[in-house]
Design a protein around this motif. Sequence first.
Motif, mmCIF file in Angstrom:
data_model
loop_
_atom_site.group_PDB
_atom_site.id
_atom_site.type_symbol
_atom_site.label_atom_id
_atom_site.label_comp_id
_atom_site.label_asym_id
_atom_site.label_seq_id
_atom_site.Cartn_x
_atom_site.Cartn_y
_atom_site.Cartn_z
ATOM 1 N N LEU A 250 -2.848 8.452 -15.948
ATOM 2 C CA LEU A 250 -3.289 7.656 -14.804
ATOM 3 C C LEU A 250 -2.906 6.196 -14.981
ATOM 4 N N SER A 251 -3.073 5.689 -16.195
ATOM 5 C CA SER A 251 -2.747 4.288 -16.459
ATOM 6 C C SER A 251 -1.269 4.017 -16.232
ATOM 7 N N SER A 253 0.834 5.731 -14.388
ATOM 8 C CA SER A 253 1.192 5.878 -12.984
ATOM 9 C C SER A 253 0.621 4.749 -12.132
ATOM 10 N N LEU A 254 -0.602 4.316 -12.456
ATOM 11 C CA LEU A 254 -1.202 3.233 -11.690
ATOM 12 C C LEU A 254 -0.409 1.941 -11.860
ATOM 13 N N THR A 264 3.119 1.838 -1.826
ATOM 14 C CA THR A 264 1.959 2.647 -2.193
ATOM 15 C C THR A 264 0.920 2.640 -1.075
ATOM 16 N N ALA A 779 -0.539 12.679 -12.084
ATOM 17 C CA ALA A 779 -1.477 11.558 -12.010
ATOM 18 C C ALA A 779 -1.097 10.608 -10.883
ATOM 19 N N GLU A 780 0.212 10.418 -10.684
ATOM 20 C CA GLU A 780 0.648 9.532 -9.596
ATOM 21 C C GLU A 780 0.266 10.117 -8.245
ATOM 22 N N ILE A 783 -3.480 9.715 -7.807
ATOM 23 C CA ILE A 783 -3.892 8.360 -7.419
ATOM 24 C C ILE A 783 -3.633 8.128 -5.927
ATOM 25 N N LEU A 786 -6.191 10.000 -4.015
ATOM 26 C CA LEU A 786 -7.506 9.354 -4.076
ATOM 27 C C LEU A 786 -7.553 8.144 -3.147
ATOM 28 N N ILE A 787 -6.489 7.337 -3.188
ATOM 29 C CA ILE A 787 -6.441 6.164 -2.309
ATOM 30 C C ILE A 787 -6.438 6.602 -0.846
ATOM 31 N N LEU A 832 -7.246 14.853 -2.525
ATOM 32 C CA LEU A 832 -6.773 14.945 -3.911
ATOM 33 C C LEU A 832 -6.054 16.267 -4.161
ATOM 34 N N THR A 836 -2.109 16.569 -4.952
ATOM 35 C CA THR A 836 -1.785 17.098 -6.278
ATOM 36 C C THR A 836 -0.882 18.316 -6.158
#
Length: 858
Positions: A250-251, A253-254, A264, A779-780, A783, A786-787, A832, A836
């Motif tokens: 996640l880190s 990709s974020l 994004t 993970a990207e 994210i 989720l957004i 999500l 995904t």
Amino acid sequence: MLELKQIIKDYDSGNEVVHALRGITLSFRENEFVSILGQSGCGKTTLLNIVGGLDHYTSGDLVINGKSTKDFTDRDWDEYRNHSIGFVFQSYNLIPHQNVLSNVELALTLSGVSKEERRQRAKAVLEKVGLGDQLYKKPSQMSGGQMQRVAIARALVNDPDILLADEPTGALDSATSVQIMELLKEIAKDKLVIMVTHNPQLADAYSTRIIRLLDGAIVDDSDPFDAAALEEKKEGVRKGRPSMSFVTALSLSLNNLMTKKARTFLTAFAGSIGIIGIALILSLSNGVQTYIDSVERDTLSSYPITIEDSSMDMSVMMETMMGLNDEADTHADDNIYSKAMIKDILETMSDKMENNNLQAFKDYLESEDSTIDDHAKAIEYSYDLQMNVYNTNSDAGLVQVSPNQLLDDLGFSTMTQLSESFMGSNASSQNEVWNKLPESETLREEEYELIEGHWPSAYNEVVLAVDENREITDYALYALGLMDPQEVVDSFESLQEGGEVSLSDPTSYTPQELLGMEFQLVLSSDLYRNVNGIWIDMSEDEDFVQEAADNGETMRVVGIITPSEGSSKREVGGIYYTSALEEHVIEQAEASEIVKEQRKHPDINVFTQTAFGEDEEFDITTLTPQQQMQFASMSQQELAQYMADYSENRNATYEGNLERLGVVDLDTPSSISIYANTFEDKEMISQLIEDYNLTQQENGDDTNVITYNDIVGTMMESVTSIIDMISYVLMAFVSVSLIVSSIMIGIITYISVLERTKEIGILRAIGASKKDISHVFNAEAFIIGLISGLLGIIVTLILDLPISMIVEHLTGVANIAMLPVAGGVILVLISLALTTIAGLIPSRIASKKDPVEALRSE
């Protein structure tokens, strides 16, 4: 420690086979600085990649600490690269959206090192390469030499056995190249350093061993090493499966997404359009359903599913009465004929009147087999318990509050009894001013609101009910003795004689005047006098009743209640007691002398002192001498009362006497009221009762089959279905946009794969598995999903406000657009899930990329 045996590497290039390595055999010491020289295309980098596990040989064997790698799996190669190999590349290959510290920490995250430890180790190795003050810079903010030092620090942070450097000075000036070579020379004192270079001067100056390649074969080795002559000190590769946590993925990709904020946001917003559409429909559907539920809930609170001990299906009775004209006979003459109406009604009543075994049904409700409780907010039990309550402080003298005598005094007792025969206990309770509060706190709080005082906390505490305007009917005031009930009787008689109604003017009371008001409770058994062993009913003796009331238990008003806001309950006023008082009365009845005597002699009627079932008329000549002495000691009034009791009770039963004396079995209620949570739950409860009946019939227990009347009936039953159907159709229509947005996010994720190809190679070089690479791109997509979901919910909540205001202005119904919390959470989860899933194919493509090819991409 490292040995290559006849390594051959061939590549397919179209229809040709390229021989990159031709039988390379080499052994390396545990610590030495080896430089591999040769022209471009001679196989130097290929050899380095095979040693580093990025590329695999066609034939031969690579032996690591005495262990062959022929049977290595992908997982084994990942462990080898992560624990034993450190790569330093000519183009640095740092991840641009990560700072220096994060780039160096990355290999440790794959090793499962804790956050605190990896932070300390990364800082230590950066200090070692002279970058302790550059921890939080991005690679783009550093010089070439500094970036190469970061690459070396990253290679060293996992304390590898082997450091592989591919043209580490190729992009540096001379002065910086010398600094890097000095650093590598220092490292080679403890580790094996293998460097590929085109610069023979640097190799001669710093290397301890130089190997020259030509056309994939070794042509010179300045310091050969025979691995067989060295005693093995280690066995195999250092173990410990590398695994990238989802947080790390996640880190990565974020940080990457934050470098493309505009794209994004637009991608997430496009993905949220479907969520917004569904959420708005769900908001409106929920708001309308909430309004319907509130109406249904109020209705169901007042009209539960009620099961009486004796019940009749009123729908059948109505059908019978409505069908009287359906079978009309035609007569040939002009005579008047009788028509069977009473017969049909009486026969129907006889056939359809059912006695319900409520004891068995109560046992079922309280058993583990019953699921009715899951659909009910309350189940209330009622009992045939007569409470004798008097107001001894009334200005009118002794006033009987319960059972209410006002209608009897007016001559309406027959109508009341008729109503009870059809409607059950619910009908009689409408005439009473002494009633029971719901035992369920949930139901009590839904129906009533406390406005003065406090709720009862003891069995002898009661509350006074008024309506929503803090008013109480004069009917309740007369019945409670606050006003003289004789006024009503006199006025009614005057009205029948053609006179006028003359009643007291309306009045008001302060809460303090009503709080503390007292009533006297008299047990049914206390209305009998024992005269020489014979129990005589004294309920018609005013002096006796007055004395019994004076000696009765005091019930005190401690609170004033009113129907809750939104409740459909219409309150005429009265006193409400708790189940604690009910239980107290039952216990006291059991402890009374007359009940004890009746239980001690179950075959003798305590009111007649004769055996149950004797139907003879009273004959004093048949009395025993002892009985004659008993009667001789009675007063004339007592004897007359006994004679009346005898006539009334000579056909009594044991059970009937106990009921008359206030004896109640808590396991055998007279009625059961089931309050459903929702309209759907009410239907489910009805179905569960039908299932119960079917089970009883299958078991041969037909006497346990339950008959009940649902007073609410089918009111509003189709409204919910219509709302749901419309909502489902609209949501299905809008869901198309969710599919489209998911496909778009899949395409965006694939573009990200293409953009981050070199990053894939870097991650694979430091030991990331194919699964780890999948995690990065999953993970990207996660994210973005989720957004999208959160953005959709936020926009929906903003839009709900003006929509609710407009609807309220037009219809008067407030808060019609309300997104349920659960619905919002589910929509975010759907977002999500869809994103995904959309990212699975791109992430799989990314995981299958060849690390060597990925490192060469730009």
